[in-house]
Design an enzyme around this catalytic site. Sequence first.
Site, PDB file in Angstrom:
ATOM      1  N   LYS A   1     -11.461  -6.662  -5.959  1.00 36.61           N
ATOM      2  CA  LYS A   1     -12.321  -5.484  -6.046  1.00 36.61           C
ATOM      3  C   LYS A   1     -11.540  -4.257  -6.477  1.00 36.61           C
ATOM      4  O   LYS A   1     -12.118  -3.267  -6.909  1.00 36.61           O
ATOM      5  CB  LYS A   1     -13.053  -5.244  -4.722  1.00 36.61           C
ATOM      6  CG  LYS A   1     -12.183  -5.146  -3.493  1.00 36.61           C
ATOM      7  CD  LYS A   1     -13.076  -5.106  -2.253  1.00 36.61           C
ATOM      8  CE  LYS A   1     -12.228  -4.995  -0.987  1.00 36.61           C
ATOM      9  NZ  LYS A   1     -13.027  -4.989   0.226  1.00 36.61           N
TER      10      LYS A   1
ATOM     11  N   LYS B   1       0.825  -1.215   0.000  1.00 32.54           N
ATOM     12  CA  LYS B   1       0.000   0.000   0.000  1.00 32.54           C
ATOM     13  C   LYS B   1       0.852   1.254   0.000  1.00 32.54           C
ATOM     14  O   LYS B   1       0.441   2.278  -0.548  1.00 32.54           O
ATOM     15  CB  LYS B   1      -0.967   0.003   1.192  1.00 32.54           C
ATOM     16  CG  LYS B   1      -2.160  -0.909   0.982  1.00 32.54           C
ATOM     17  CD  LYS B   1      -3.356  -0.480   1.823  1.00 32.54           C
ATOM     18  CE  LYS B   1      -4.559  -1.375   1.564  1.00 32.54           C
ATOM     19  NZ  LYS B   1      -5.700  -1.076   2.433  1.00 32.54           N
TER      20      LYS B   1
ATOM     21  N   LYS C   1      -6.357 -13.684  -8.820  1.00 30.53           N
ATOM     22  CA  LYS C   1      -7.598 -13.687  -8.052  1.00 30.53           C
ATOM     23  C   LYS C   1      -8.519 -12.531  -8.478  1.00 30.53           C
ATOM     24  O   LYS C   1      -8.034 -11.448  -8.794  1.00 30.53           O
ATOM     25  CB  LYS C   1      -7.230 -13.526  -6.569  1.00 30.53           C
ATOM     26  CG  LYS C   1      -8.323 -13.868  -5.603  1.00 30.53           C
ATOM     27  CD  LYS C   1      -7.825 -13.722  -4.178  1.00 30.53           C
ATOM     28  CE  LYS C   1      -8.805 -12.860  -3.396  1.00 30.53           C
ATOM     29  NZ  LYS C   1      -8.371 -12.540  -2.049  1.00 30.53           N
TER      30      LYS C   1
END
Length: 332
Positions: free
Chosen positions: A201, A116, A198
């Site tokens: 979102k 992040k 995967k």
Amino acid sequence: MEEKKRNIIFSGAQPTSELTLGNYLGAIKNWVALQEENDCIFSVVDMHALTVRQDPKKLRERIIELLALYMACGIDPNKSVLFVQSHVSAHAELAWILNCFTYMGELSRMTQFKDKSQKHADNINAGLFTYPVLMAADILLYQANLIPVGVDQMQHIEITRDIAQRFNAIYGDVFTIPEGYLSKTGAKIMSLAEPTKKMSKSDDNANATIFLTDEPDAIVRKLKRAVTDSEALVAYREDKPGVMNLINILSAVTGEGVESIEARFAGRGYGDFKAEVAQAVVEFLRPMQEKRKALLQDRAYLEQIYREGAEKARARADRTLRKVYKKVGFVL
Ligand code: TRP
């Protein structure tokens, strides 16, 4: 009276973006099943969301939408505690205490922090760094012993255990040591655009992901574009990850077995197959979407739900917090 010892289960999701079909099949469906036999606490973790810059108006809307979505998926506020994290101030309070029992070194090893801070290089704030401590507070406040999470959160469960054990070693048995619980049910749902990745979102490619709130035409369009291969054969094989993923999706939403799907599509092309997967996903999501829409039209009811949820959560969280305050030497 309860005879069997029930697990105390805590989990949460951030109200930062729409949840995906993968989130539902891999996590929320499992939560709904768990609430029947266990003492479950589910939270909209809005405080976590603030580690990345948010638009206040959108955030406020998304908190309510996530609450409605949980309920539309089957989380029952009469069976589980369902609440918004920022409504229970004990989370922030315990997080502060735990910050004083967490080392810079262990936080700097968190892979999510490293990822992040690369992604948000212009805003590497202290909250992003201590995020796992807030998560530890979420879990430890409720003495939860089982934490259903995805693999990406396992490292945060590990540090929660380390913090809890460290605290207990000094002050005695204050916290239950929680365990991560990886849902084994259901196949992993992969990206429609890159089926070896995967379904996420936060994927930049909007066609890669089916969101739980997608309209039927969006679902049809995304599945039409789903990456397959040039073999034109509906077969469940490792070297056909795109087709495998679509079979997994169809099987998950209809309950039909893999072999039956392969047999039914023998000699038919991908066009037919994709159209049927799309239709099945649309039908699968429809009741949930309708329920969500109805809930969102009744704000007063939703408000009642989150107020009651906060009350129940607060009573339990405050018990642990008071114990902690006493142990560390605060005057009560
Ligand atoms: N960090 C989790 C995520 O991003 C969300 C979360 C916050 C959570 N607190 C939690 C999950 C406590 C389980 C338990 O997915």
